[in-house]
Design a protein around this motif. Structure first.
Motif, mmCIF file in Angstrom:
data_model
loop_
_atom_site.group_PDB
_atom_site.id
_atom_site.type_symbol
_atom_site.label_atom_id
_atom_site.label_comp_id
_atom_site.label_asym_id
_atom_site.label_seq_id
_atom_site.Cartn_x
_atom_site.Cartn_y
_atom_site.Cartn_z
ATOM 1 N N SER A 3 0.831 -1.206 0.000
ATOM 2 C CA SER A 3 0.000 0.000 0.000
ATOM 3 C C SER A 3 0.864 1.254 0.000
ATOM 4 C CB SER A 3 -0.933 0.004 1.212
ATOM 5 O OG SER A 3 -0.189 0.020 2.421
ATOM 6 N N GLU A 7 0.713 3.953 -2.904
ATOM 7 C CA GLU A 7 0.456 5.352 -2.559
ATOM 8 C C GLU A 7 1.531 6.258 -3.137
ATOM 9 O OE1 GLU A 7 -0.030 8.311 1.316
ATOM 10 O OE2 GLU A 7 0.572 6.221 1.577
ATOM 11 N N THR A 126 -12.245 8.062 -7.133
ATOM 12 C CA THR A 126 -11.812 7.121 -6.102
ATOM 13 C C THR A 126 -11.494 5.769 -6.721
ATOM 14 O OG1 THR A 126 -13.175 8.223 -4.443
ATOM 15 C CG2 THR A 126 -12.425 6.000 -3.939
ATOM 16 N N GLY A 128 -10.442 2.406 -5.078
ATOM 17 C CA GLY A 128 -10.177 1.684 -3.840
ATOM 18 C C GLY A 128 -9.955 2.662 -2.706
ATOM 19 N N SER A 129 -8.777 2.585 -2.102
ATOM 20 C CA SER A 129 -8.456 3.484 -0.991
ATOM 21 C C SER A 129 -7.678 4.714 -1.452
ATOM 22 C CB SER A 129 -7.625 2.734 0.058
ATOM 23 O OG SER A 129 -6.439 2.227 -0.520
ATOM 24 N N PHE A 130 -7.513 4.876 -2.779
ATOM 25 C CA PHE A 130 -6.755 5.996 -3.313
ATOM 26 C C PHE A 130 -7.645 6.830 -4.226
ATOM 27 C CE2 PHE A 130 -3.735 2.502 -2.626
ATOM 28 C CZ PHE A 130 -2.866 3.107 -1.740
ATOM 29 N N THR A 131 -7.215 8.047 -4.460
ATOM 30 C CA THR A 131 -7.927 8.939 -5.370
ATOM 31 C C THR A 131 -6.999 9.375 -6.484
ATOM 32 O OG1 THR A 131 -7.343 10.894 -4.043
ATOM 33 C CG2 THR A 131 -9.446 9.787 -3.547
#
Length: 297
Positions: A3, A7, A126, A128-131
């Motif tokens: 992750s 990121e 968006t 998943g957990s990222f933009t």
């Protein structure tokens, strides 16, 4: 760990988005044989035009603001096209003048917008957990389209022939002057789009000198990637990672912040030196930087 890596890649790609857009515009210019050192000024004008439209009211159409940025970049680049193609002025001098005019005009006209709120920014998507910004997606798609257009279409072949051998292209019926003017305008529009990303998505504000040298890095990036749009993605990601690293390490290291701020520019000098050692300048269009006069050899 995965992750963290993802990121870092996403953030680096986001920071590298204006570099990629501006680099694509410069590639379009230079493939037609026109050097444009005014990218920094074009980005500044694009950023201001986008913010000026978007900050008018909460109901302002953000995509109209994006169009205004591209139009502003193209309009300012018309000065460069007139000077270099019509008047056959020195392309390097004209580009430097364009950079000064663009940054100066944006700084002067933008004073009344400093500190004003941006009611709406271009919303991120968006994943998943990222933009990710729509500008980033658009930049990646444009890189692929430009690569395809340059290598697999008649229009792309025409533009490349003007950059390589304008006399031969002229003999075959190509309007060399018009082709170069359109390439400069297209490059200016992409630089303006890069500026729109800064004021509508990345920073969501207007401030003098908000381009902060990104335009100059984009100009150098063109040489680093060998005038190839798909390589520009990797180049923008690399420099974007340097900026991301700069932000992450500031305040968490005993190294002065000025060192981190200078890192991207130092790397520009290093990669250009390495490109020169490898002879990558040989990939440049043969007629790059040379004005075309019919009948001259």
């Amino acid at each position: 760990m995965d992750s963290i890596v993802i990121e870092a890649l996403v953030r680096a790609l986001s920071v590298g988005t204006p570099l990629l857009l501006a680099c694509l515009g410069a590639i379009l210019n230079e493939r037609a044989g026109v050097v444009n050192l005014g990218v920094e000024g074009l980005m500044a004008v694009g950023a201001l035009a986008a913010f000026a439209v978007a900050s008018k009211s909460p109901d302002a159409n953000l995509w109209v603001a994006v169009g205004a940025a591209m139009l502003a970049g193209a309009a300012l680049s018309l000065l460069h096209a007139f000077a270099t193609v019509t008047l056959r002025a020195n392309q390097f001098v004209s580009g430097l003048a364009l950079a000064l005019i663009g940054t100066g005009a944006a700084g002067l006209l933008g004073k009344k917008f400093e500190g004003l709120p941006l009611f709406n920014k271009v919303p991120d998507w968006t994943l998943g957990s990222f933009t990710i910004s729509p500008f980033t997606v658009a930049a990646l798609i444009l890189a692929g389209l430009l690569a395809f257009w340059l290598t697999a279409t008649r229009g792309g072949l025409t533009l490349r022939s003007v950059g390589e051998n304008p006399a031969a292209a002229d003999v075959l019926g190509v309007n060399v002057g018009l082709t170069r003017v359109l390439a400069v305008l297209g490059g200016g529009a992409l630089a303006g789009l890069a500026g729109a990303f800064l004021s509508l998505s990345y920073r969501s504000s207007w401030a003098d000198n908000m381009t902060n040298g990104l335009g100059w890095i984009a100009v150098a990036l063109v040489i680093f990637v060998g005038w190839r749009p798909l390589r520009a993605i990797a180049g923008a990601l690399f420099f974007g990672f340097l900026y991301y690293l700069q932000f992450r390490l500031q305040g968490n290291s005993n190294v002065p912040t000025e060192v981190f701020s200078a890192m991207p520019f130092i790397l520009v000098l290093v990669v250009l030196a390495l490109a020169g050692v490898r002879g990558q300048a040989g990939d440049a269009p043969a007629a790059l930087g040379r004005a075309y006069v019919r009948g001259e050899r």
